[in-house]
Design a protein around this motif. Structure first.
Motif, PDB file in Angstrom:
ATOM      1  N   GLU A  86       0.571  -1.085  -0.378  1.00 39.60           N
ATOM      2  CA  GLU A  86       0.433   0.214   0.142  1.00 39.60           C
ATOM      3  C   GLU A  86       0.494   1.387  -0.163  1.00 39.60           C
ATOM      4  N   PRO A  87       0.468   2.818  -1.020  1.00 40.50           N
ATOM      5  CA  PRO A  87       1.247   3.657  -0.844  1.00 40.50           C
ATOM      6  C   PRO A  87       1.741   4.040   0.630  1.00 40.50           C
ATOM      7  N   ILE A  88       2.371   4.652   0.823  1.00 45.31           N
ATOM      8  CA  ILE A  88       2.923   5.561   1.884  1.00 45.31           C
ATOM      9  C   ILE A  88       2.870   7.068   1.371  1.00 45.31           C
ATOM     10  N   ALA A 124      -3.124  -2.832  14.851  1.00 47.61           N
ATOM     11  CA  ALA A 124      -1.727  -1.875  16.066  1.00 47.61           C
ATOM     12  C   ALA A 124      -1.446  -0.885  15.787  1.00 47.61           C
ATOM     13  N   ALA A 125      -1.389  -0.268  16.644  1.00 47.14           N
ATOM     14  CA  ALA A 125      -0.766   1.466  17.199  1.00 47.14           C
ATOM     15  C   ALA A 125       0.967   1.625  17.231  1.00 47.14           C
ATOM     16  N   HIS A 126       1.278   2.133  16.274  1.00 47.00           N
ATOM     17  CA  HIS A 126       2.766   2.370  16.333  1.00 47.00           C
ATOM     18  C   HIS A 126       3.198   3.894  16.384  1.00 47.00           C
ATOM     19  N   PRO A 127       3.777   4.928  16.996  1.00 44.84           N
ATOM     20  CA  PRO A 127       4.248   5.714  17.239  1.00 44.84           C
ATOM     21  C   PRO A 127       4.861   6.411  15.658  1.00 44.84           C
ATOM     22  N   THR A 128       5.622   5.673  15.551  1.00 45.94           N
ATOM     23  CA  THR A 128       6.285   6.465  13.819  1.00 45.94           C
ATOM     24  C   THR A 128       6.759   5.099  12.785  1.00 45.94           C
ATOM     25  N   LEU A 129       6.317   3.833  12.927  1.00 49.48           N
ATOM     26  CA  LEU A 129       5.568   3.640  11.457  1.00 49.48           C
ATOM     27  C   LEU A 129       5.089   4.113  10.445  1.00 49.48           C
ATOM     28  N   PRO A 130       5.431   3.648   9.283  1.00 52.49           N
ATOM     29  CA  PRO A 130       4.448   4.257   8.157  1.00 52.49           C
ATOM     30  C   PRO A 130       3.079   3.935   8.296  1.00 52.49           C
ATOM     31  N   ILE A 131       1.651   4.867   8.199  1.00 54.39           N
ATOM     32  CA  ILE A 131       0.666   4.435   7.913  1.00 54.39           C
ATOM     33  C   ILE A 131       0.020   3.763   6.643  1.00 54.39           C
ATOM     34  N   PRO A 132      -0.213   3.220   6.486  1.00 57.43           N
ATOM     35  CA  PRO A 132      -0.350   2.049   6.633  1.00 57.43           C
ATOM     36  C   PRO A 132       0.726   0.834   6.226  1.00 57.43           C
TER      37      PRO A 132
END
Length: 332
Positions: free
Chosen positions: A69-71, A127-135
Motif C-alpha cells: 500500500e502506498p505510503i 496495532a498502533a505504533h508511534p512512527t511506523l508508516p500508516i498503513p
C-alpha cells in the motif's frame, strides 16, 4: 404635589428592581443546583478493558494479510507532538526492528476512528505504533513463548515511556499478553518481503531483549574526530551483559532520505553500546536509530527525515543534549 408623585415613582421603581433582583437570584440558585445535579449525574469516564464476551473463534483468528500500500507523506504520517514529545513518522519503505514493551487497547476505543480514519475493531489483527508508516504491516513476537502474529499498523500510540506498540485486544490474546505490559520484538514487513511471499513468515528468530534497534543511515569519515567524547574510532564501551554483546543485530543499509550521522566504530559492540546510550538519553530519537555495516566501520545514524531542514533541527537537539557534533547526510 409633583414632587410627591416623582418620589412615589422612584419608590415603586426601587421595589420592582428589588423584586427583579430576588427573582434573578432564585433563578441563578436553581440553575446552579441543576448544574450540580447534571454534573453529579454525568457517568465516569469509561475504563478500557476486555470485551464483555470473548468470541469463541478468537484463538483461531488469522493474521493480517500484508499487501503493498502506498505510503503517504501527509495525513497520519505527518510529524506530530504528544505530551511535549516530537514524533517523526517513517515515510519510506525501510526495514525496521525494535524491542520494547507492548500494551493493548480494547473496548474503550472499539468503534472509534484510528489515525488513518479506519474504525478500530478490537477483534481485528491491528496495532498502533508511534512512527511506523500508516498503513504498514509488522510481525510481533512474544519472546516468552515464541508466539508471532502479523498485524496491520493503522493507528498512533502508545505514548508511554518504554512502550513501543499498542496491540489490538485480539493480537494481545493471540500472543498471550493480556495480563499487562510485556516485552516483544517488532519487525516491519517490507514491500520486497510482501512481493516475495515471505511476509506471512511466523516463528521468526527472536533477538536478545537488550536495547532496541530500528530503521535505516550514511557517510562521512571525517565525523570520527568530531564525535569525541562519545564516538571515538574505538570507544570504551560500557559494560553490557554477555547476551547483549554476543549477538548484536545489524539493521539493513539506509534507504533514501536525510540521515543524521552520530558515530562510526570499528567494533559492532561499540556501535550498539553507543546506540543504547543515545536511546536512553533521547527517548524521542530511539525509534529512528539504526546500526549498519559500512565496511570497514559500523555506523550509528538516525532517520530518515523527509527534508534537510527537519534533519537539521533534530541534529541541533541532539547536539544540545549530548554535546556532540552530528552531521546531516543525504542518501539518494
Amino acid at each position: 404635589m409633583e414632587v410627591a408623585q416623582r418620589i412615589g415613582v422612584v419608590q415603586s421603581g426601587a421595589r420592582h428592581l428589588t423584586l427583579w433582583r430576588r427573582a434573578a437570584a432564585r433563578v441563578a440558585l436553581w440553575g446552579g443546583v441543576a448544574l450540580i445535579a447534571a454534573c453529579a449525574a454525568t457517568p465516569p469516564a469509561q475504563r478500557d478493558g476486555p470485551p464483555a464476551k470473548i468470541p469463541a473463534e478468537l484463538g483461531s483468528l488469522r493474521d493480517a494479510e500484508p499487501r503493498v500500500e502506498p505510503i503517504r507523506t501527509g495525513g497520519p504520517n505527518r510529524p506530530y507532538e504528544v505530551f511535549g514529545r516530537d514524533y517523526v513518522p517513517i515515510t519510506q519503505d525501510v526495514a525496521f526492528r525494535e524491542r520494547g514493551l507492548a500494551s493493548w487497547y480494547g473496548r474503550k476505543f472499539h468503534g472509534r476512528r484510528t489515525a488513518n480514519g479506519e474504525v478500530y475493531d478490537m477483534f481485528a489483527m491491528t496495532a498502533a505504533h508511534p512512527t511506523l508508516p500508516i498503513p504498514s504491516y509488522a510481525r510481533v513476537t512474544n519472546p516468552a513463548n515464541g508466539r508471532t502474529v502479523v498485524l496491520r499498523i493503522n493507528d498512533r500510540g502508545p505514548f508511554h515511556a518504554g512502550r513501543i506498540v499498542d496491540l489490538s485486544y485480539a493480537a494481545a490474546y493471540r500472543l498471550d499478553l493480556l495480563r499487562g505490559v510485556a516485552p516483544v520484538v517488532l519487525e516491519r514487513i517490507t514491500f520486497s518481503e510482501i512481493r516475495s511471499g515471505v511476509s506471512q513468515r511466523t516463528g521468526s528468530s527472536v533477538v536478545p531483549m537488550s536495547a532496541g534497534a530500528s530503521p535505516p543511515g550514511a557517510d562521512a569519515e571525517s565525523t570520527l574526530a568530531q564525535m569525541a567524547p562519545y564516538a571515538a574510532a574505538d570507544p570504551a564501551s560500557p559494560q553490557v551483559s554477555a547476551n547483549e554483546a554476543a549477538t548484536p543485530v545489524l539493521d539493513p543499509s539506509p534507504g533514501p532520505g536525510f540521515w543524521i550521522q552520530l558515530g562510526a566504530f570499528r567494533l559492532t559492540e561499540g556501535a550498539h553500546s553507543f546506540r543504547r546510550r543515545v536511546a536512553t538519553e533521547l527517548e524521542w530519537l530511539e525509534p529512528l536509530l539504526i546500526v549498519f555495516r559500512d565496511e570497514p566501520l559500523f555506523r550509528l545514524q538516525a532517520g530518515p527525515f523527509e527534508n534537510r531542514a527537519r534533519a537539521q533541527r533534530a541534529a541541533e537537539r541532539i547536539r544540545d543534549s549530548l554535546k556532540l557534533v552530528p552531521v546531516v547526510v543525504e542518501r539518494q
